[in-house]
Design a protein around this motif. Structure first.
Motif, PDB file in Angstrom:
ATOM      1  N   GLN A 157       0.837  -1.205   0.000  1.00 18.50           N
ATOM      2  CA  GLN A 157       0.000   0.000   0.000  1.00 18.50           C
ATOM      3  C   GLN A 157       0.872   1.255   0.000  1.00 18.50           C
ATOM      4  O   GLN A 157       0.585   2.209  -0.723  1.00 18.50           O
ATOM      5  CB  GLN A 157      -0.908   0.026   1.234  1.00 18.50           C
ATOM      6  CG  GLN A 157      -2.136  -0.820   1.100  1.00 18.50           C
ATOM      7  CD  GLN A 157      -3.010  -0.671   2.326  1.00 18.50           C
ATOM      8  OE1 GLN A 157      -2.633  -1.079   3.417  1.00 18.50           O
ATOM      9  NE2 GLN A 157      -4.183  -0.096   2.131  1.00 18.50           N
ATOM     10  N   THR A 158       1.915   1.248   0.796  1.00 19.06           N
ATOM     11  CA  THR A 158       2.828   2.393   0.855  1.00 19.06           C
ATOM     12  C   THR A 158       3.618   2.521  -0.441  1.00 19.06           C
ATOM     13  O   THR A 158       3.747   3.612  -1.000  1.00 19.06           O
ATOM     14  CB  THR A 158       3.794   2.241   2.051  1.00 19.06           C
ATOM     15  OG1 THR A 158       3.021   2.132   3.241  1.00 19.06           O
ATOM     16  CG2 THR A 158       4.744   3.408   2.149  1.00 19.06           C
TER      17      THR A 158
ATOM     18  N   GLU B  35       1.457   3.908  -3.345  1.00 17.59           N
ATOM     19  CA  GLU B  35       0.506   4.935  -2.914  1.00 17.59           C
ATOM     20  C   GLU B  35       0.066   5.866  -4.040  1.00 17.59           C
ATOM     21  O   GLU B  35      -1.010   6.455  -3.960  1.00 17.59           O
ATOM     22  CB  GLU B  35       1.067   5.729  -1.737  1.00 17.59           C
ATOM     23  CG  GLU B  35       2.256   6.597  -2.067  1.00 17.59           C
ATOM     24  CD  GLU B  35       2.848   7.266  -0.822  1.00 17.59           C
ATOM     25  OE1 GLU B  35       2.283   7.117   0.274  1.00 17.59           O
ATOM     26  OE2 GLU B  35       3.869   7.933  -0.977  1.00 17.59           O
TER      27      GLU B  35
ATOM     28  N   ASN C 278      -6.651   1.702  -7.457  1.00 21.69           N
ATOM     29  CA  ASN C 278      -6.987   0.270  -7.398  1.00 21.69           C
ATOM     30  C   ASN C 278      -7.045  -0.372  -8.780  1.00 21.69           C
ATOM     31  O   ASN C 278      -6.620  -1.519  -8.947  1.00 21.69           O
ATOM     32  CB  ASN C 278      -8.324   0.055  -6.682  1.00 21.69           C
ATOM     33  CG  ASN C 278      -8.194   0.200  -5.188  1.00 21.69           C
ATOM     34  OD1 ASN C 278      -7.120  -0.007  -4.617  1.00 21.69           O
ATOM     35  ND2 ASN C 278      -9.292   0.551  -4.535  1.00 21.69           N
TER      36      ASN C 278
END
Length: 170
Positions: free
Chosen positions: A117-118, A121, A125
């Motif tokens: 996720q990081t 970023e 999606n």
């Protein structure tokens, strides 16, 4: 229709860069558990699906039996996996995650998800799903190639002769 050779070369170069960066990051990743080296992660992730014989694990993670056997012994000594009786053949043993091993897999999966996720970023999606879809397709084709190599006796076939594209300047 196959992709252009220039596109294939660009893709192969980018994949080599990716593999090298992943290897470098792996060398700098923190140890989540004293007994689990990152090289044993594919093994413990495979065991999440259930107990398996060492030979089946080796095939599943594309490693040799002696390496997997050594990793299993190490993981057993740290209480992350246990050897259990094979219900199909009482003389044989399977390897299974212990509750501590299951907890480790869970922590690793959650940690990887947070890290991705990081890392991604700036992606949305849809971009991530498209990338995952292409990657899954590519990994599938790599698996098919690996199967062909095994059938051919364990070696990649020779590449076709590379044409000489230099211009004759005589």
């Amino acid at each position: 229709m196959p992709i252009d050779h220039d596109v294939a070369m660009e893709l192969s170069t980018e994949l080599i860069h990716m593999v090298k960066k992943i290897e470098s990051l792996r060398a700098h990743s923190p140890r989540v558990h004293a007994g689990a080296e990152p090289s044993s992660y594919p093994l413990i992730f495979a065991l999440k699906k259930g107990p398996a014989r060492v030979s089946a694990l080796a095939e599943l993670i594309h490693s040799d039996v002696s390496t997997v056997s050594r990793q299993v012994s190490n993981l057993v000594s740290y209480g992350l996996v246990a050897k259990v009786s094979d219900p199909d053949d009482r003389r044989a043993q399977r390897v299974a995650l212990t509750p501590e091993g299951e907890s480790l897999v869970e922590r690793l999966q959650v940690g990887r998800g947070l890290w991705f996720q990081t890392l991604l970023e700036s992606w949305d999606n849809d971009e991530a799903r498209d990338f995952a879809s292409h990657l899954r397709r590519f990994v599938g084709q790599l698996g098919e190639e690996l199967d062909r190599v095994r059938v051919a006796g364990g070696e990649l076939p020779e590449y076709p002769p590379i044409p000489d594209t230099r211009k004759d300047v005589s």
